[in-house]
Design a protein around this motif. Structure first.
Motif, PDB file in Angstrom:
ATOM      1  N   SER A 193       0.814  -1.216   0.000  1.00 39.66           N
ATOM      2  CA  SER A 193       0.000   0.000   0.000  1.00 39.66           C
ATOM      3  C   SER A 193       0.846   1.264   0.000  1.00 39.66           C
ATOM      4  O   SER A 193       0.422   2.294  -0.524  1.00 39.66           O
ATOM      5  CB  SER A 193      -0.935   0.010   1.217  1.00 39.66           C
ATOM      6  N   SER A 194       2.020   1.207   0.606  1.00 30.87           N
ATOM      7  CA  SER A 194       2.849   2.411   0.755  1.00 30.87           C
ATOM      8  C   SER A 194       3.788   2.642  -0.420  1.00 30.87           C
ATOM      9  O   SER A 194       4.561   3.613  -0.389  1.00 30.87           O
ATOM     10  CB  SER A 194       3.678   2.317   2.049  1.00 30.87           C
ATOM     11  N   TYR A 195       3.720   1.783  -1.436  1.00 34.60           N
ATOM     12  CA  TYR A 195       4.711   1.908  -2.507  1.00 34.60           C
ATOM     13  C   TYR A 195       4.721   3.322  -3.108  1.00 34.60           C
ATOM     14  O   TYR A 195       3.670   3.864  -3.467  1.00 34.60           O
ATOM     15  CB  TYR A 195       4.465   0.898  -3.635  1.00 34.60           C
ATOM     16  N   GLY A 196       5.912   3.871  -3.212  1.00 34.99           N
ATOM     17  CA  GLY A 196       6.104   5.152  -3.873  1.00 34.99           C
ATOM     18  C   GLY A 196       6.070   6.360  -2.978  1.00 34.99           C
ATOM     19  O   GLY A 196       6.555   7.436  -3.358  1.00 34.99           O
ATOM     20  N   LEU A 197       5.500   6.218  -1.774  1.00 32.66           N
ATOM     21  CA  LEU A 197       5.331   7.390  -0.916  1.00 32.66           C
ATOM     22  C   LEU A 197       6.669   8.015  -0.555  1.00 32.66           C
ATOM     23  O   LEU A 197       6.802   9.249  -0.510  1.00 32.66           O
ATOM     24  CB  LEU A 197       4.565   6.998   0.349  1.00 32.66           C
ATOM     25  N   ASP A 198       7.679   7.188  -0.318  1.00 33.14           N
ATOM     26  CA  ASP A 198       8.985   7.710   0.077  1.00 33.14           C
ATOM     27  C   ASP A 198       9.735   8.316  -1.103  1.00 33.14           C
ATOM     28  O   ASP A 198      10.444   9.320  -0.956  1.00 33.14           O
ATOM     29  CB  ASP A 198       9.832   6.600   0.718  1.00 33.14           C
ATOM     30  N   LEU A 199       9.578   7.742  -2.289  1.00 35.20           N
ATOM     31  CA  LEU A 199      10.320   8.216  -3.461  1.00 35.20           C
ATOM     32  C   LEU A 199       9.634   9.370  -4.178  1.00 35.20           C
ATOM     33  O   LEU A 199      10.289  10.305  -4.643  1.00 35.20           O
ATOM     34  CB  LEU A 199      10.512   7.065  -4.462  1.00 35.20           C
ATOM     35  N   TYR A 200       8.317   9.288  -4.275  1.00 32.74           N
ATOM     36  CA  TYR A 200       7.585  10.213  -5.141  1.00 32.74           C
ATOM     37  C   TYR A 200       6.621  11.126  -4.394  1.00 32.74           C
ATOM     38  O   TYR A 200       5.954  11.960  -5.008  1.00 32.74           O
ATOM     39  CB  TYR A 200       6.823   9.421  -6.206  1.00 32.74           C
ATOM     40  N   GLY A 201       6.482  10.920  -3.081  1.00 32.35           N
ATOM     41  CA  GLY A 201       5.605  11.776  -2.299  1.00 32.35           C
ATOM     42  C   GLY A 201       4.137  11.435  -2.417  1.00 32.35           C
ATOM     43  O   GLY A 201       3.286  12.158  -1.902  1.00 32.35           O
ATOM     44  N   LYS A 202       3.799  10.336  -3.091  1.00 28.85           N
ATOM     45  CA  LYS A 202       2.411   9.906  -3.221  1.00 28.85           C
ATOM     46  C   LYS A 202       2.377   8.407  -3.456  1.00 28.85           C
ATOM     47  O   LYS A 202       3.390   7.798  -3.834  1.00 28.85           O
ATOM     48  CB  LYS A 202       1.709  10.650  -4.359  1.00 28.85           C
ATOM     49  N   LEU A 203       1.230   7.810  -3.235  1.00 20.30           N
ATOM     50  CA  LEU A 203       1.083   6.365  -3.424  1.00 20.30           C
ATOM     51  C   LEU A 203       1.086   6.048  -4.910  1.00 20.30           C
ATOM     52  O   LEU A 203       0.239   6.529  -5.656  1.00 20.30           O
ATOM     53  CB  LEU A 203      -0.211   5.884  -2.769  1.00 20.30           C
ATOM     54  N   LYS A 204       2.040   5.207  -5.331  1.00 27.27           N
ATOM     55  CA  LYS A 204       2.250   4.973  -6.761  1.00 27.27           C
ATOM     56  C   LYS A 204       2.007   3.529  -7.185  1.00 27.27           C
ATOM     57  O   LYS A 204       2.310   3.174  -8.317  1.00 27.27           O
ATOM     58  CB  LYS A 204       3.671   5.387  -7.142  1.00 27.27           C
ATOM     59  N   LEU A 205       1.460   2.707  -6.285  1.00 25.91           N
ATOM     60  CA  LEU A 205       1.184   1.330  -6.686  1.00 25.91           C
ATOM     61  C   LEU A 205       0.266   1.269  -7.902  1.00 25.91           C
ATOM     62  O   LEU A 205       0.532   0.488  -8.832  1.00 25.91           O
ATOM     63  CB  LEU A 205       0.573   0.547  -5.516  1.00 25.91           C
ATOM     64  N   PRO A 206      -0.801   2.055  -7.963  1.00 26.12           N
ATOM     65  CA  PRO A 206      -1.669   1.981  -9.146  1.00 26.12           C
ATOM     66  C   PRO A 206      -0.920   2.271 -10.448  1.00 26.12           C
ATOM     67  O   PRO A 206      -1.109   1.556 -11.442  1.00 26.12           O
ATOM     68  CB  PRO A 206      -2.743   3.037  -8.867  1.00 26.12           C
TER      69      PRO A 206
END
Length: 434
Positions: A193-206
């Motif tokens: 669920s948290s994928y991308g939050l640290d790298l891109y500042g938003k949830l990027k799983l979708p």
């Protein structure tokens, strides 16, 4: 003993398996002969990739290390190395207690092993792997670590903070695996669920899954280990839109009683959990949900357990696992809540919950009798082929036993008609493609 060779033994989860596959690739690139989980160790080097998640897993890892120590004493192997979660957390203790191990590595510095052996390793392709799975499917690890800090869980203490792998790197890895013949991809992380939050500042799983689904040759994508709090709802239309994104979601819920959820530090309520499941099933009709539940958490009353059973009856999970609470030192629960529920009570609750789920699983499977499904053929046995539908992940979910009415190729897709249902298996016959 085979000189210039290495036996790698993997314990624990599929995330560990990916690390072993990457290490095998590095050994192979350096000119070593590599074997994975051999029946008998006989190589010059042995690497044990350990698990440190719960008590039973830690015990299994220690037992394996000690077995390899005996093999070293008997001169069946020359060098023994240990890596993974157990040595990440208990390196100093292990070094003191088991000095026969040549060197301990943790969860992340195992990449130094080949360098320590004097090999020069190219870093151009971090995603280089030798698959230990059947060649038609692979696990793709999209992140490490976890920021959730659930009270009972030692994973953040072992793996550290959540770190996403860059999206372009992951897409390149999938393309590379497709070029090797991989068709099915199990997407894994401690917390999808948290994928991308640290790298891109938003949830990027979708976005990641949307782009992955468009790679030519990707036939199935399956999602494992989502987290209910701050769930990325935008993934649901992605699942619904792409035929090659399996209508399957693995999301560990652990419990349903509000006070247990608070004590577990899950940051989600009973009502929010029910609302989440309703929305998932509404937006993706026919989806199969896999979850994991825990019994025997400190303070779980008989009423809490009855509430959990009622939840299982109402939610009707197509796939469910459960385990009894195991106190892990250093966790919030171990420091604040005495492990007061007797082991026999934990086991009785676990048995009762899984018996209930077996009935639900049988009803779910029985509803498939007479229906036609596409399955991927995993292997051939004496009397039948063994395959899986899009609703079934390897190792943990039901299999489809396919009558040998015609020749089928392992690794290919075929169409079958289900003729009989068991709680954890389907019986089927092949049918002609349209």
């Amino acid at each position: 003993m085979i000189k210039n060779s290495v036996d790698i033994i993997t314990l624990g989860c599929s995330k560990n398996l990916v690390d072993s596959e990457r290490l095998m690739h590095r050994f192979s690139e350096a000119g070593y002969k590599v074997r994975h989980d051999p029946e008998k160790v006989s190589s010059e080097f042995v690497v044990v990739n350990t698990c440190g998640f719960i008590g039973d897993a830690k015990e299994e890892s220690i037992e394996m290390i000690l077995r390899m120590v005996e093999a070293k004493k008997a001169h069946k192997i020359h060098h023994l190395y240990v890596m993974g979660c157990l040595s990440q957390r208990y390196r100093e203790e292990l070094e003191a207690e088991i000095p026969e191990v040549d060197k301990f590595y943790g969860k992340f510095d195992w990449t130094d092993l080949l360098t320590d052996l004097g090999s020069r390793i190219s870093e151009e392709k971090d995603f280089g792997r030798i698959l230990t799975t059947p060649p038609h499917y692979a696990y793709v690890k999209i992140a490490e670590g976890c920021n959730r800090f659930c009270s009972y869980c030692a994973i953040p203490l072992i793996t550290g903070r959540f770190v996403s792998y860059p999206m372009e790197q992951l897409l390149d890895e999938v393309k590379s695996l497709v070029s090797q013949g991989v068709k099915e991809f199990q997407i894994i992380a401690q917390d999808l669920s948290s994928y991308g939050l640290d790298l891109y500042g938003k949830l990027k799983l979708p976005e990641l899954i949307d782009r992955m689904a468009q790679i030519p040759g990707v036939k199935w994508i399956r999602l494992h280990y989502a987290y209910p709090s701050q769930f990325p709802y935008e993934i649901l239309p992605v699942i619904q839109r792409h035929d090659n994104v399996c209508k399957y979601l693995d999301i560990a819920l652990q419990h349903i009683s509000d006070h247990v959820l608070v004590d577990m530090r899950r940051h989600v309520t009973k009502q929010e959990t029910y609302d989440l499941l309703k929305r998932i099933r509404t937006e993706v009709p026919g989806i199969h949900i896999r979850t994991t539940l825990m019994v025997g958490y400190p303070g779980e009353t008989d009423e809490d357990f009855e509430e959990l059973k009622e939840f299982v009856r109402e939610a009707r999970f197509e796939r469910m696992g459960a385990f009894a609470y195991s106190e892990e030192e250093g966790t919030y629960a171990a420091n604040h809540f005495p492990d007061s529920i007797p082991e026999e009570v934990k086991q009785a609750r676990l048995d009762e919950l899984m018996a209930l789920q077996e009935e639900i699983a049988l009803e779910s499977n029985a509803s498939k009798v007479g229906q036609i499904f596409d399955v991927i053929v995993d292997r051939e046995e004496k009397d039948y082929y063994v395959g899986r539908t899009e609703y079934d992940s390897p190792e943990v979910d039901p299999e489809v036993l396919i009558a040998k009415d015609r020749f089928l190729t392992v690794g290919d897709f075929c169409r079958v008609k289900v003729v009989e249902a068991l709680p954890f298996e389907l019986m089927a016959v092949p049918v002609e493609l349209d």
